[in-house]
Design an enzyme around this catalytic site. Structure first.
Site, PDB file in Angstrom:
ATOM      1  N   ARG A  54      57.899  40.467  18.471  1.00  0.00           N
ATOM      2  CA  ARG A  54      57.032  41.114  19.450  1.00  0.00           C
ATOM      3  C   ARG A  54      55.831  40.614  18.756  1.00  0.00           C
ATOM      4  O   ARG A  54      54.401  40.632  19.053  1.00  0.00           O
ATOM      5  CB  ARG A  54      57.092  42.693  19.317  1.00  0.00           C
ATOM      6  CG  ARG A  54      55.576  43.497  19.322  1.00  0.00           C
ATOM      7  CD  ARG A  54      56.034  45.430  19.485  1.00  0.00           C
ATOM      8  NE  ARG A  54      57.027  45.359  18.913  1.00  0.00           N
ATOM      9  CZ  ARG A  54      56.513  46.196  17.734  1.00  0.00           C
ATOM     10  NH1 ARG A  54      55.297  45.224  17.151  1.00  0.00           N
ATOM     11  NH2 ARG A  54      56.833  46.178  16.565  1.00  0.00           N
ATOM     12  N   TYR A 107      41.082  41.050  42.468  1.00  0.00           N
ATOM     13  CA  TYR A 107      42.570  41.450  42.281  1.00  0.00           C
ATOM     14  C   TYR A 107      42.754  42.968  43.030  1.00  0.00           C
ATOM     15  O   TYR A 107      42.068  43.982  42.347  1.00  0.00           O
ATOM     16  CB  TYR A 107      43.155  40.765  41.202  1.00  0.00           C
ATOM     17  CG  TYR A 107      44.604  41.118  41.381  1.00  0.00           C
ATOM     18  CD1 TYR A 107      45.237  40.853  42.503  1.00  0.00           C
ATOM     19  CD2 TYR A 107      45.080  41.622  40.078  1.00  0.00           C
ATOM     20  CE1 TYR A 107      46.664  41.569  42.087  1.00  0.00           C
ATOM     21  CE2 TYR A 107      46.421  41.802  39.743  1.00  0.00           C
ATOM     22  CZ  TYR A 107      47.794  41.703  41.117  1.00  0.00           C
ATOM     23  OH  TYR A 107      48.164  41.913  41.260  1.00  0.00           O
ATOM     24  N   ASP A 179      37.709  36.605  34.705  1.00  0.00           N
ATOM     25  CA  ASP A 179      39.301  36.536  35.378  1.00  0.00           C
ATOM     26  C   ASP A 179      38.900  35.155  35.916  1.00  0.00           C
ATOM     27  O   ASP A 179      37.963  34.734  37.067  1.00  0.00           O
ATOM     28  CB  ASP A 179      39.291  37.866  35.953  1.00  0.00           C
ATOM     29  CG  ASP A 179      40.745  37.673  36.668  1.00  0.00           C
ATOM     30  OD1 ASP A 179      41.345  35.670  36.016  1.00  0.00           O
ATOM     31  OD2 ASP A 179      41.890  37.989  36.737  1.00  0.00           O
ATOM     32  N   LYS A 204      50.340  32.572  37.970  1.00  0.00           N
ATOM     33  CA  LYS A 204      49.686  31.530  39.157  1.00  0.00           C
ATOM     34  C   LYS A 204      49.567  30.584  38.598  1.00  0.00           C
ATOM     35  O   LYS A 204      50.757  29.572  38.516  1.00  0.00           O
ATOM     36  CB  LYS A 204      48.851  32.524  39.261  1.00  0.00           C
ATOM     37  CG  LYS A 204      48.360  33.365  39.703  1.00  0.00           C
ATOM     38  CD  LYS A 204      49.481  34.050  40.595  1.00  0.00           C
ATOM     39  CE  LYS A 204      48.526  35.502  41.114  1.00  0.00           C
ATOM     40  NZ  LYS A 204      48.991  36.476  40.347  1.00  0.00           N
TER      41      LYS A 204
END
Length: 384
Positions: A54, A107, A179, A204
């Site tokens: 982690r 978005y 973004d 993406k």
């Protein structure tokens, strides 16, 4: 030798940054370290700084170094999804009572995060047309800590002048977050234009093959990078090793894919702009697009996303989506295959009734890298 000394040319960095040959076998591709914990050489004696995956994992480290290099940043961080990255960023930068300026085209998941999650934590937000500097200035309050930008925006393909808004943010004592999912670092590098943090949905174009979900944050501010890394570990929504490996594979071909995406999208936009059933085409590569000159200044090319409005209203737009054959009806974007969707009923259903609501007659296409003649013929038959 540091990866940064190999070359500063994008295509070379994409292949080599973070991709150091395995010291044990000489493997040219970083291994998938599918491991949760690491043997320590005595209490506190960590090998290479690894103790628990982690906190850090060698495969994720390779991806994070690659992302930082491609965006021209000092620190890259990989997450389990784009929204996980955004959540970590907002909880790092904001406290209850702070204010954020968000774009009027964004978005749907980002809007939902602000409207339904972060607002319950006592963070306020207001909407601005980020392509209009006066609109941005008017939305700023004494409590504004973050100005959030998407450019090109999703799904209306709006363009924001990053350098100009960066100056507005500095004047207000706020951070600028961009973004960069639609453009990718190959087409646009917001940090070089004054942004403080870049956000990506790695799902993406960066992954590029519709087979992985991931997110990223990149910053040029070393101190902010350390703060983000602390919260990444504390909150735990990290990218897994196999997902990191898939994205790292994807970034190697990013430049050649984006060249083809952009070339195909330009042809699609040109055809749509001349079609009798299309009332409007939203693509920054078209000279008539209101953001065309700014996009040409800050982008290498105009990307693979095209939106258009259809005569006949919402039902006609839905029918176009349903009739497409080569374009797959589906959410997401940025894969090698072409996708088509109805934002109002699919990716942006969460913004219905808000200032970000999208037109019902809007269709969004993610133009893939198939043969362009097949793509044009498919859209022509879908439009009827």
């Amino acid at each position: 030798m540091s990866d940064r000394h190999i070359s500063q040319q994008f295509e070379t960095l994409a292949i080599h940054a973070g991709n150091t040959a395995d010291p044990l076998t000489g493997a040219v591709v970083p291994p998938i370290y599918q491991v949760s914990t690491y043997k320590q050489d005595g209490v506190g004696g960590l090998r290479g700084g690894y103790e628990y995956s982690r906190s850090a994992n060698p495969t994720r480290t390779a991806l994070e170094e690659n992302l930082a290099a491609l965006e021209g940043g000092r620190r890259g961080l990989a997450f389990a999804s784009g929204l996980a990255a955004e959540d970590c960023l907002l909880r790092t930068l904001l406290s209850p009572g702070d204010h954020v300026v968000i774009p009027n085209d964004a978005y749907g998941g980002t809007f939902r995060l602000f409207a339904k999650v972060v607002s319950r934590w006592g963070v306020e937000w207001s909407v601005a047309d980020t392509s209009d500097l006066e609109s941005v200035r008017a939305a700023i309050t004494p409590k504004t800590k973050v100005i959030w930008v998407e450019t090109p925006s999703n799904p209306l393909l709006g363009i924001t002048d990053i350098a100009a808004v960066a100056q507005v943010a500095r004047d207000a004592g706020a951070r600028l977050v961009v973004d960069n999912t639609f453009a990718t670092p190959y087409l646009q590098q917001p940090l070089a234009l004054g942004a403080d943090v870049v956000v990506h949905s790695l799902t993406k174009y960066m992954g590029g093959h519709s087979d992985v979900v991931g997110g990223a944050l990149i910053t040029g501010d070393q101190e902010l990078g350390e703060e983000l890394a602390y919260h990444q570990n504390a909150m735990g929504a990290v990218a897994g090793p196999f997902d990191s490996w898939l994205v790292l594979r994807g970034t190697k071909t990013l430049s050649v894919r984006m060249d083809r995406h952009s070339e195909n999208a330009g042809r699609v936009a040109d055809m749509l702009s001349r079609h009798a059933r299309v009332t409007s085409v939203l693509y920054p590569g078209l000279p008539e697009h209101p953001g065309h000159e700014i996009a040409a200044k800050q982008m290498r090319a105009f990307g693979g996303m095209v939106s258009f409005r259809v005569a006949g209203g919402e039902e006609a737009a839905v029918e176009v989506c349903n009739r497409a054959k080569v374009f797959t009806l589906g959410e997401s974007l940025g894969g090698v295959e072409s996708l088509i969707e109805h934002p109002g009923r699919m990716t942006h259903a969460s913004v219905a009734g808000s200032a970000l609501e999208v037109p019902g007659d809007l269709v969004r296409v993610s133009v893939g890298i198939e043969n362009i003649d097949d793509l044009l013929q498919d859209l022509q038959q879908a439009l009827g």
